[in-house]
Design a protein around this motif. Sequence first.
Motif, mmCIF file in Angstrom:
data_model
loop_
_atom_site.group_PDB
_atom_site.id
_atom_site.type_symbol
_atom_site.label_atom_id
_atom_site.label_comp_id
_atom_site.label_asym_id
_atom_site.label_seq_id
_atom_site.Cartn_x
_atom_site.Cartn_y
_atom_site.Cartn_z
ATOM 1 N N THR A 127 0.836 -1.189 0.000
ATOM 2 C CA THR A 127 0.000 0.000 0.000
ATOM 3 C C THR A 127 0.873 1.242 0.000
ATOM 4 O OG1 THR A 127 -1.727 -1.156 1.232
ATOM 5 C CG2 THR A 127 -1.814 1.250 1.219
ATOM 6 N N TRP A 128 0.631 2.127 -0.952
ATOM 7 C CA TRP A 128 1.417 3.352 -1.010
ATOM 8 C C TRP A 128 1.036 4.280 0.141
ATOM 9 C CZ3 TRP A 128 -1.120 8.035 -1.877
ATOM 10 C CH2 TRP A 128 -2.405 7.967 -2.414
ATOM 11 N N ILE A 129 2.011 5.123 0.553
ATOM 12 C CA ILE A 129 1.785 5.996 1.698
ATOM 13 C C ILE A 129 1.833 7.483 1.338
ATOM 14 C CG2 ILE A 129 2.593 4.324 3.397
ATOM 15 C CD1 ILE A 129 5.289 5.868 3.411
ATOM 16 N N MET A 130 2.354 7.809 0.159
ATOM 17 C CA MET A 130 2.447 9.213 -0.237
ATOM 18 C C MET A 130 2.433 9.316 -1.754
ATOM 19 S SD MET A 130 5.302 12.111 0.808
ATOM 20 C CE MET A 130 6.504 11.649 -0.446
ATOM 21 N N THR A 131 1.877 10.407 -2.255
ATOM 22 C CA THR A 131 1.870 10.646 -3.693
ATOM 23 C C THR A 131 2.220 12.094 -3.968
ATOM 24 O OG1 THR A 131 0.571 10.455 -5.741
ATOM 25 C CG2 THR A 131 -0.596 11.201 -3.772
ATOM 26 N N GLN A 132 2.787 12.331 -5.141
ATOM 27 C CA GLN A 132 3.061 13.691 -5.603
ATOM 28 C C GLN A 132 3.223 13.685 -7.102
ATOM 29 O OE1 GLN A 132 7.869 13.965 -4.731
ATOM 30 N NE2 GLN A 132 6.474 14.555 -3.079
ATOM 31 N N GLU A 133 3.051 14.856 -7.703
ATOM 32 C CA GLU A 133 3.295 15.035 -9.125
ATOM 33 C C GLU A 133 4.618 15.747 -9.322
ATOM 34 O OE1 GLU A 133 0.036 17.214 -10.710
ATOM 35 O OE2 GLU A 133 -1.430 15.617 -10.372
ATOM 36 N N TRP A 134 5.375 15.326 -10.344
ATOM 37 C CA TRP A 134 6.625 15.988 -10.710
ATOM 38 C C TRP A 134 6.401 16.713 -12.031
ATOM 39 C CZ3 TRP A 134 9.371 10.653 -10.174
ATOM 40 C CH2 TRP A 134 9.437 10.301 -8.820
ATOM 41 N N HIS A 135 6.533 18.031 -12.028
ATOM 42 C CA HIS A 135 6.317 18.836 -13.235
ATOM 43 C C HIS A 135 7.647 19.409 -13.734
ATOM 44 C CE1 HIS A 135 1.798 19.239 -13.110
ATOM 45 N NE2 HIS A 135 2.048 18.705 -11.924
ATOM 46 N N HIS A 136 7.762 19.558 -15.056
ATOM 47 C CA HIS A 136 8.940 20.146 -15.695
ATOM 48 C C HIS A 136 10.219 19.428 -15.243
ATOM 49 C CE1 HIS A 136 6.345 23.229 -17.216
ATOM 50 N NE2 HIS A 136 6.018 23.635 -15.995
ATOM 51 N N ARG A 147 -1.391 9.408 1.846
ATOM 52 C CA ARG A 147 -2.585 8.660 1.455
ATOM 53 C C ARG A 147 -3.777 9.051 2.345
ATOM 54 N NH1 ARG A 147 -3.156 3.723 -1.426
ATOM 55 N NH2 ARG A 147 -5.073 2.599 -0.923
ATOM 56 N N PHE A 148 -4.937 9.216 1.724
ATOM 57 C CA PHE A 148 -6.205 9.530 2.386
ATOM 58 C C PHE A 148 -6.271 10.951 2.953
ATOM 59 C CE2 PHE A 148 -5.930 4.816 3.299
ATOM 60 C CZ PHE A 148 -6.765 4.451 2.259
ATOM 61 N N ILE A 149 -5.266 11.774 2.704
ATOM 62 C CA ILE A 149 -5.263 13.143 3.211
ATOM 63 C C ILE A 149 -5.120 14.098 2.029
ATOM 64 C CG2 ILE A 149 -4.070 14.816 4.683
ATOM 65 C CD1 ILE A 149 -3.142 12.508 6.406
ATOM 66 N N PRO A 150 -5.959 15.135 1.933
ATOM 67 C CA PRO A 150 -5.815 16.097 0.836
ATOM 68 C C PRO A 150 -4.534 16.900 0.997
ATOM 69 C CG PRO A 150 -7.449 16.858 2.406
ATOM 70 C CD PRO A 150 -7.098 15.462 2.813
ATOM 71 N N PRO A 151 -4.034 17.485 -0.097
ATOM 72 C CA PRO A 151 -2.823 18.304 0.016
ATOM 73 C C PRO A 151 -2.983 19.394 1.060
ATOM 74 C CG PRO A 151 -3.385 17.941 -2.283
ATOM 75 C CD PRO A 151 -4.537 17.422 -1.474
ATOM 76 N N MET A 200 5.415 15.954 -17.115
ATOM 77 C CA MET A 200 4.800 15.652 -15.819
ATOM 78 C C MET A 200 4.791 14.154 -15.579
ATOM 79 S SD MET A 200 1.950 14.642 -13.879
ATOM 80 C CE MET A 200 0.373 14.792 -14.743
ATOM 81 N N LYS A 201 4.922 13.797 -14.307
ATOM 82 C CA LYS A 201 4.813 12.402 -13.900
ATOM 83 C C LYS A 201 4.194 12.333 -12.507
ATOM 84 C CE LYS A 201 6.082 9.621 -16.017
ATOM 85 N NZ LYS A 201 5.296 8.949 -17.074
ATOM 86 N N LYS A 202 3.219 11.474 -12.333
ATOM 87 C CA LYS A 202 2.613 11.247 -11.022
ATOM 88 C C LYS A 202 3.232 10.000 -10.416
ATOM 89 C CE LYS A 202 -1.792 10.947 -8.572
ATOM 90 N NZ LYS A 202 -3.276 11.034 -8.685
ATOM 91 N N ALA A 203 3.718 10.128 -9.187
ATOM 92 C CA ALA A 203 4.431 9.023 -8.543
ATOM 93 C C ALA A 203 3.795 8.688 -7.200
ATOM 94 C CB ALA A 203 5.901 9.385 -8.340
ATOM 95 N N ARG A 204 3.979 7.428 -6.789
ATOM 96 C CA ARG A 204 3.544 6.971 -5.480
ATOM 97 C C ARG A 204 4.724 6.344 -4.742
ATOM 98 N NH1 ARG A 204 -2.360 4.190 -6.943
ATOM 99 N NH2 ARG A 204 -3.520 6.161 -7.080
ATOM 100 N N PHE A 205 4.769 6.587 -3.441
ATOM 101 C CA PHE A 205 5.853 6.101 -2.597
ATOM 102 C C PHE A 205 5.320 5.081 -1.600
ATOM 103 C CE2 PHE A 205 6.829 10.262 -4.129
ATOM 104 C CZ PHE A 205 8.199 10.295 -4.348
ATOM 105 N N TYR A 206 6.150 4.084 -1.297
ATOM 106 C CA TYR A 206 5.761 2.994 -0.420
ATOM 107 C C TYR A 206 6.583 3.015 0.875
ATOM 108 C CZ TYR A 206 3.078 1.413 -4.378
ATOM 109 O OH TYR A 206 2.165 1.346 -5.402
ATOM 110 N N PRO A 207 6.114 2.328 1.914
ATOM 111 C CA PRO A 207 6.837 2.377 3.200
ATOM 112 C C PRO A 207 8.259 1.865 3.076
ATOM 113 C CG PRO A 207 4.651 1.381 3.468
ATOM 114 C CD PRO A 207 4.888 1.503 1.992
#
Length: 227
Positions: free
Chosen positions: A4-13, A58-62, A215-222
């Motif tokens: 289960t991923w714990i964090m997400t972010q988008e990478w732009h430029h 995860r589960f929390i808005p920015p 742009m790339k959307k990534a997810r991070f795991y524990p």
Amino acid sequence: MKKTWIMTQEWHHVLFLHWPVSPEKVRTYIPAELEMDLYNHQAWIGVVFFQVKGNRPRFIPPLPGFKSYLELNVRTYVTYKGKKGVYFFSLDANHPFVVELANLGGFLPYRNAKISFKKHKKTFSLYSKYERPNESILTTFKPNAKPLESTRLNTWLTERYCLWTKTKGRLFRVEITHTPWKLQNVNGLVYENTMAPYLKENFSMKRPIAHYSTMKKARFYPPILEK
């Protein structure tokens, strides 16, 4: 067992700058447990810039004030028990609170730096400066509109889906997922580059291999403790 991923972010430029360097110059600065991943008998140093957006657990808005910042990292390429990934020498961000949170427990080498990123017509300018020690980079670049066909080298340099870090004598792995990179060639100039001076390799005077992605959307795991 599904992770289960714990964090997400988008990478732009996203700007990738890469230089080949002597393996002997790099070996001293990576944990002994990691093996250097070489391409044509060369180690590679990557200076990678991107603008973070939508940063959230995860589960929390920015969270206001934490969802966007600029980041510049310096990395090399390693393997552990046959698995390929990245080892970071430094991760600079222009957001002191993000740096403070990321540095809890000394987990990753985040540093608070002055970073500016601007666009004029179709040309970007990037300047980053960290003062202790003096490490800076100044570059202007213009991505080519046509997507770049994948090659063995640019795939080897960019398609990396885990990182290792060592803290308090223990080696951890963090896995990341995202779709494959869609890269573009870059026309530009590096006017100033004093990043990673401890390597004592004058790669800064050489022309880098440069790639760009919108742009790339990534997810991070524990983090996983390696055995």
